[in-house]
Structure formats: structure tokens, C-alpha cells
Design an enzyme around this catalytic site. Structure first.
Site, mmCIF file in Angstrom:
data_model
loop_
_atom_site.group_PDB
_atom_site.id
_atom_site.type_symbol
_atom_site.label_atom_id
_atom_site.label_comp_id
_atom_site.label_asym_id
_atom_site.label_seq_id
_atom_site.Cartn_x
_atom_site.Cartn_y
_atom_site.Cartn_z
ATOM 1 N N ASP A 7 0.772 -1.126 0.153
ATOM 2 C CA ASP A 7 0.174 -0.190 -0.090
ATOM 3 C C ASP A 7 0.737 1.155 0.099
ATOM 4 O O ASP A 7 1.447 1.488 1.087
ATOM 5 C CB ASP A 7 -1.019 0.168 1.157
ATOM 6 C CG ASP A 7 -1.850 1.065 1.255
ATOM 7 O OD1 ASP A 7 -2.087 1.468 0.086
ATOM 8 O OD2 ASP A 7 -2.005 1.539 2.451
ATOM 9 N N GLU A 68 -1.082 -1.192 -4.983
ATOM 10 C CA GLU A 68 -2.329 -0.410 -5.296
ATOM 11 C C GLU A 68 -2.357 0.426 -6.358
ATOM 12 O O GLU A 68 -1.060 1.362 -6.348
ATOM 13 C CB GLU A 68 -2.587 0.266 -3.985
ATOM 14 C CG GLU A 68 -4.142 0.948 -4.295
ATOM 15 C CD GLU A 68 -4.497 2.214 -2.916
ATOM 16 O OE1 GLU A 68 -4.562 1.253 -1.789
ATOM 17 O OE2 GLU A 68 -4.566 3.187 -3.231
ATOM 18 N N ASP A 141 -2.626 0.965 7.040
ATOM 19 C CA ASP A 141 -1.646 0.885 6.081
ATOM 20 C C ASP A 141 -1.319 -0.665 5.801
ATOM 21 O O ASP A 141 -1.080 -1.225 4.734
ATOM 22 C CB ASP A 141 -0.570 1.791 5.836
ATOM 23 C CG ASP A 141 -1.064 3.504 5.967
ATOM 24 O OD1 ASP A 141 -1.038 3.944 5.193
ATOM 25 O OD2 ASP A 141 -1.407 3.486 7.509
#
Lengths: 187, 187
Positions: A7, A68, A141
Site C-alpha cells: 500500500d 495499489e 496501511d
């Protein structure tokens, strides 16, 4: 299959390793956050992210890195940092020949909670349940990185089927074109 | 001072090396473009950019790398690629301990043409004149990279004076705070 989920972020870059296959219970092998200091120069921060990601790849030897996919509709400053951190993660993986897969935040949320608009708490709760953890991974996260890895493992079979279908379709078209070209010549 | 200017981009990443000091004629040492194929995976493209930038740093040993500061107000897709390519350029420099400076497109245009809104042709013409070249460097990304390096060399003295002024001001404030704290204690 063993997947490192990333992430991306400059201040907190979530990382999580999940192993398993779709349809079977998944196992978390590790979760954490690579941090860099907000008052450091951007170049120094990117070097920090690179070192952190390298360490995670060294330690867990993932077969794939799921990152991501960054969109630009969010906050301008955050998005630049996210794009830069994600570039470093993709670079670290590709340099070693490890395939990279990108998933959008809504794909990830939909995969683990059933809704593309789920909030952080819901994602954390489902990651905890799916990986049979005693508590949700903190910070968010870190949980998001695990969700990315889970999303990839669960979506991979569908994506593979899609790719096979596309490839087969192209092959059929090529065969058809070849046949009509041959027909044209032999007329 | 020897500066490598980088106009970041995934398809065409402009690179140009300029040597000299403000107030004296500048010399171009090299100019070019690092290209990656648009149909390659993003990770593979970033590895290509990394290799290209590394080669330019190896070949010219710049004292500083000047990179265009990326903003998000432009085209969404382009900006992501630009941010990612610039991250790789900054990473390559910082990893070797080479300082990185960022300049906005309007700072660069204003430095070489006198107007922050100059067009590509104007920037190309001024780069040609400033570096005493026989023709404008092609493509525009290569000329922009040289303009970045020129901008940095010309702005560096002003930036250094500004940084010194800021540092001096902070020091004076710290001294004043210390003095008033001492005064408070001795009352």
C-alpha cells in the site's frame, strides 16, 4: 502462491505477505510498515522506501508483488507521494524479474468485504477474519497491504481465465484471417 | 558546477548535462532521451528509466541532478507516469549521495526565456542560444532537460543566498529565544 502486497505511501508504506490459493484458508507470513521522515528530502525518502521494500522481498521471496493502482482524483500532494512510492515498489520487484500486479482500491475493498465502498474499519475486520488473526493489523496501511495480497490471490484465477479467453479469441481471429487470405489467393 | 537536468516521462525522459557558473558562458556536455516502449509493463519501463539515468550519471558524474517538479493539475494519466519517472530519477541520484533540486516548469521557462508562460519553441530557441548550439535539440524533452540544468545553475546563487538568509534568521530567533529564556530564569 506467495504475494507481497504494497500500500504505497511516502510517510507510511504498508507491506504484507500472504500465502495460499483461492478456495483454501490463506496464511499471513508477515505484516509491517516502511516509514520515512516527512522532513527528509524526497530523494532520501525514496531511498528509504527502496531499502525497506528490498528487505521485505529478501526476507519473504514473494512470487508476485501486488501494488495499489494510484488515481489522481484524490488530494494532489498525497497522490504525488503515493505515485512515487509505488514507482519504487514496482521498480524493486521488476528489477528482480518478479511480476507486478496492480489493483484499484475499490477492487481490493470489493474482494475482501463485498463492497467497493467499504471503510478502513470494515477492511481491517475482514482481513483479520480471513487471515484468522487475533486483532486487526495496525496501522490501516498495514491492513490494506494484506487486503491487496488477498485480493490478488482471490482474483488471480479469474484474471487468468480472462487472459486465456482473450488469447484464444486472438488466435481464432488470426486463424480466420489466415484462412480468408488463403481463400483469396486460391480463388 | 555540472548539472544533469531530467525532464521526466515514461515514453520519453529528456536528459541533458550542462557545466558552468552563473554569469559565465555555459557549456553543454551531452543531451539525449531515455525511451521506454508504451506497450511494456510499467515495472519494466521503470527499470528501463533507471538503467538510462544510471548510464548518464556514470558517464558525466554530475554534482547535482535537477528534476522537473511534477504537478497534478495536468492530464491525469500523463502526470502519474511523470511522477513515477521522476521518482526513479531522484532515487538514482540520492542513492549515490548526489543532491537533487526540483524546479517547476514555469521557473524553468522564466529562467531561460524571461516568461513563465513561454512555449516549447521559445524554450528551444533560448537553450540553443545560451549553449551556443547550431540547432535546437530534438525532441522538445531533450531541450527541456537542458533548460532545467541551465535554470538550476542560474538560480543556484540566488537560492543559496535565500537559504543563508533563512538560516541566519532562524539562528537569530534561536539566540533571541535563548536570551529571553535566560532573562526569565534570572528574574
Amino acid at each position: 502462491m506467495r504475494v507481497l502486497g504494497v500500500d504505497p505511501g511516502l510517510t507510511r508504506c504498508g507491506v504484507g505477505v500472504v500465502e495460499g490459493v483461492a478456495g483454501r484458508p490463506l496464511t499471513m507470513l508477515g505484516v509491517g510498515v516502511v516509514r520515512t521522515a516527512a522532513d527528509d528530502d524526497i530523494g532520501v525518502r525514496l531511498v528509504g522506501i527502496e531499502r525497506g521494500i528490498e528487505e521485505w522481498i529478501d526476507r519473504f521471496s514473494p512470487e508476485l508483488v501486488a501494488v495499489e493502482r494510484v488515481f489522481s482524483q484524490h488530494n494532489v500532494r498525497t497522490v504525488m507521494g503515493t505515485a512515487q512510492a509505488s514507482a519504487v515498489a514496482m521498480l524493486c520487484a521488476s528489477r528482480r524479474g518478479i511480476p507486478v500486479a496492480l489493483h484499484t482500491p475499490s477492487e481490493v475493498k470489493a474482494a475482501v468485504t463485498g463492497s467497493g465502498r467499504a471503510d478502513k474499519a470494515q477492511v481491517g475486520a475482514m482481513v483479520t477474519r480471513i487471515l484468522r488473526l487475533s486483532a486487526p493489523p495496525k496501522p490501516a496501511d498495514a491492513a490494506d497491504a494484506l487486503a491487496l495480497a488477498i485480493c490478488h490471490i482471490w482474483r488471480a484465477p479469474a484474471q487468468n481465465r480472462l487472459q486465456q479467453a482473450v488469447a484464444q479469441n486472438r488466435l481464432q481471429q488470426a486463424v480466420a484471417q489466415h484462412a480468408s487470405a488463403v481463400k483469396g489467393r486460391t480463388r
